[in-house]
Design an enzyme around this catalytic site. Structure first.
Site, PDB file in Angstrom:
ATOM      1  N   HIS A  11       0.809  -1.210   0.000  1.00 28.43           N
ATOM      2  CA  HIS A  11       0.000   0.000   0.000  1.00 28.43           C
ATOM      3  C   HIS A  11       0.848   1.269   0.000  1.00 28.43           C
ATOM      4  O   HIS A  11       2.042   1.261   0.335  1.00 28.43           O
ATOM      5  CB  HIS A  11      -0.927   0.017   1.226  1.00 28.43           C
ATOM      6  CG  HIS A  11      -0.178   0.074   2.527  1.00 28.43           C
ATOM      7  ND1 HIS A  11       0.341   1.247   3.044  1.00 28.43           N
ATOM      8  CD2 HIS A  11       0.152  -0.896   3.412  1.00 28.43           C
ATOM      9  CE1 HIS A  11       0.943   1.002   4.187  1.00 28.43           C
ATOM     10  NE2 HIS A  11       0.848  -0.298   4.434  1.00 28.43           N
ATOM     11  N   ASN A  13       1.731   5.371   1.148  1.00 29.66           N
ATOM     12  CA  ASN A  13       2.127   6.014   2.398  1.00 29.66           C
ATOM     13  C   ASN A  13       0.921   6.477   3.219  1.00 29.66           C
ATOM     14  O   ASN A  13      -0.126   6.842   2.673  1.00 29.66           O
ATOM     15  CB  ASN A  13       3.017   7.212   2.061  1.00 29.66           C
ATOM     16  CG  ASN A  13       3.799   7.729   3.237  1.00 29.66           C
ATOM     17  OD1 ASN A  13       3.413   8.706   3.863  1.00 29.66           O
ATOM     18  ND2 ASN A  13       4.918   7.097   3.548  1.00 29.66           N
ATOM     19  N   THR A  14       1.093   6.479   4.541  1.00 33.77           N
ATOM     20  CA  THR A  14       0.084   6.976   5.476  1.00 33.77           C
ATOM     21  C   THR A  14       0.740   7.961   6.439  1.00 33.77           C
ATOM     22  O   THR A  14       1.967   8.016   6.549  1.00 33.77           O
ATOM     23  CB  THR A  14      -0.544   5.836   6.309  1.00 33.77           C
ATOM     24  OG1 THR A  14       0.416   5.372   7.257  1.00 33.77           O
ATOM     25  CG2 THR A  14      -1.007   4.676   5.432  1.00 33.77           C
ATOM     26  N   ASN A  17       2.946   6.045   8.735  1.00 35.33           N
ATOM     27  CA  ASN A  17       4.254   5.748   8.142  1.00 35.33           C
ATOM     28  C   ASN A  17       5.190   6.929   8.325  1.00 35.33           C
ATOM     29  O   ASN A  17       6.343   6.795   8.751  1.00 35.33           O
ATOM     30  CB  ASN A  17       4.129   5.475   6.642  1.00 35.33           C
ATOM     31  CG  ASN A  17       3.530   4.133   6.292  1.00 35.33           C
ATOM     32  OD1 ASN A  17       2.844   4.015   5.279  1.00 35.33           O
ATOM     33  ND2 ASN A  17       3.771   3.114   7.088  1.00 35.33           N
ATOM     34  N   GLU A  84      -1.991  -6.670   7.602  1.00 34.66           N
ATOM     35  CA  GLU A  84      -0.666  -6.578   8.193  1.00 34.66           C
ATOM     36  C   GLU A  84      -0.583  -7.427   9.460  1.00 34.66           C
ATOM     37  O   GLU A  84      -1.599  -7.774  10.083  1.00 34.66           O
ATOM     38  CB  GLU A  84      -0.343  -5.105   8.511  1.00 34.66           C
ATOM     39  CG  GLU A  84       1.039  -4.854   9.110  1.00 34.66           C
ATOM     40  CD  GLU A  84       2.197  -5.341   8.249  1.00 34.66           C
ATOM     41  OE1 GLU A  84       2.334  -6.578   8.075  1.00 34.66           O
ATOM     42  OE2 GLU A  84       2.970  -4.492   7.778  1.00 34.66           O
ATOM     43  N   HIS A 149       0.660  -5.544   2.773  1.00 31.07           N
ATOM     44  CA  HIS A 149       1.396  -4.682   3.705  1.00 31.07           C
ATOM     45  C   HIS A 149       2.846  -5.132   3.796  1.00 31.07           C
ATOM     46  O   HIS A 149       3.195  -6.241   3.374  1.00 31.07           O
ATOM     47  CB  HIS A 149       0.728  -4.736   5.078  1.00 31.07           C
ATOM     48  CG  HIS A 149      -0.728  -4.411   5.042  1.00 31.07           C
ATOM     49  ND1 HIS A 149      -1.222  -3.158   5.363  1.00 31.07           N
ATOM     50  CD2 HIS A 149      -1.811  -5.176   4.711  1.00 31.07           C
ATOM     51  CE1 HIS A 149      -2.539  -3.167   5.223  1.00 31.07           C
ATOM     52  NE2 HIS A 149      -2.918  -4.369   4.836  1.00 31.07           N
TER      53      HIS A 149
END
Length: 216
Positions: A11, A13-14, A17, A84, A149
């Site tokens: 996935h 970026n968050t 992260n 994840e 993930h």
């Protein structure tokens, strides 16, 4: 692309992260950078003519998959086995705080202990469910893109390849929105490519920082 190939895609970026916060099974959405990464990578993966898209049901993966669905018109099937690794007491915590407050368990995890404590999902359980998710997603007649993930992708890929724990330790986690390509070979699998990324424009990459894949 050879029929039966699997593209395993991490996935985008968050905010977690970016902050260095442990996500694990927490349902955290993509940020602006993650959406830009997903869009750019979707354009690259669409050129591979995928025939199926299967994703973790966590939003950061499902929304990454949706970018490819928009490019290809394919539906997205979700599978919770692709989530994840569950990180127990560490989830939602800054990794810097975990390192300080759970020093012994963190040292075991860093050293590759498959069951470091703190209610973290053991590696054997993670690998088994990840491999099961990849096998269930596999379309032997086409190309399947599987969105997962960092930790799950790493251990599922190594598990599908039949690598030992020692060999698995040499495999780094995928970067945000990077992908790997696996192809059937006889009764097993072959790793064709790993940690491929699509280029982003300068405005998007300005926010990108290198982040450890596992736990994110």
């Amino acid at each position: 692309m050879t029929a039966g190939q699997l593209v395993v895609w991490r996935h985008g970026n968050t905010d977690w992260n970016r902050e260095g916060r442990v996500q694990g099974g927490t349902d955290v959405p993509l940020n602006d950078l993650g959406r830009a990464q997903a869009a750019a990578t979707a354009r690259a993966l669409a050129a591979l003519a995928p025939t199926a898209i299967v994703s973790s049901d966590l939003r950061r993966a499902a929304d990454t998959a949706a970018a490819l669905a928009a490019q290809t018109g394919l539906p997205v099937r979700t599978d919770a086995r692709l989530r994840e690794r569950f990180f127990g007491q560490w989830q939602g915590r800054l990794m810097a705080d975990v390192r300080r407050e759970h020093a012994a368990a963190h040292a075991r995890w860093t050293a590759g202990d498959p069951d470091p404590g703190c209610d973290i999902e053991p590696v054997d359980a993670l690998a088994a469910r990840g491999v099961a998710g990849l096998r269930a997603a596999h379309d032997p007649a086409g190309t399947t893109v599987v969105v997962s993930h960092g930790g799950t992708a790493r251990y599922a890929v190594a598990g599908l390849l039949g690598w030992t724990a020692q060999a698995r330790a040499t495999l780094a986690g995928l970067d945000n929105c990077a992908w790997a390509v696996l192809a059937p070979r006889g009764a097993g699998w072959q790793l064709r490519a790993y940690n491929l990324t699509a280029p982003l424009d300068a405005a998007a990459t300005g926010d990108l920082a290198g982040e450890p894949a596992e736990s994110r």
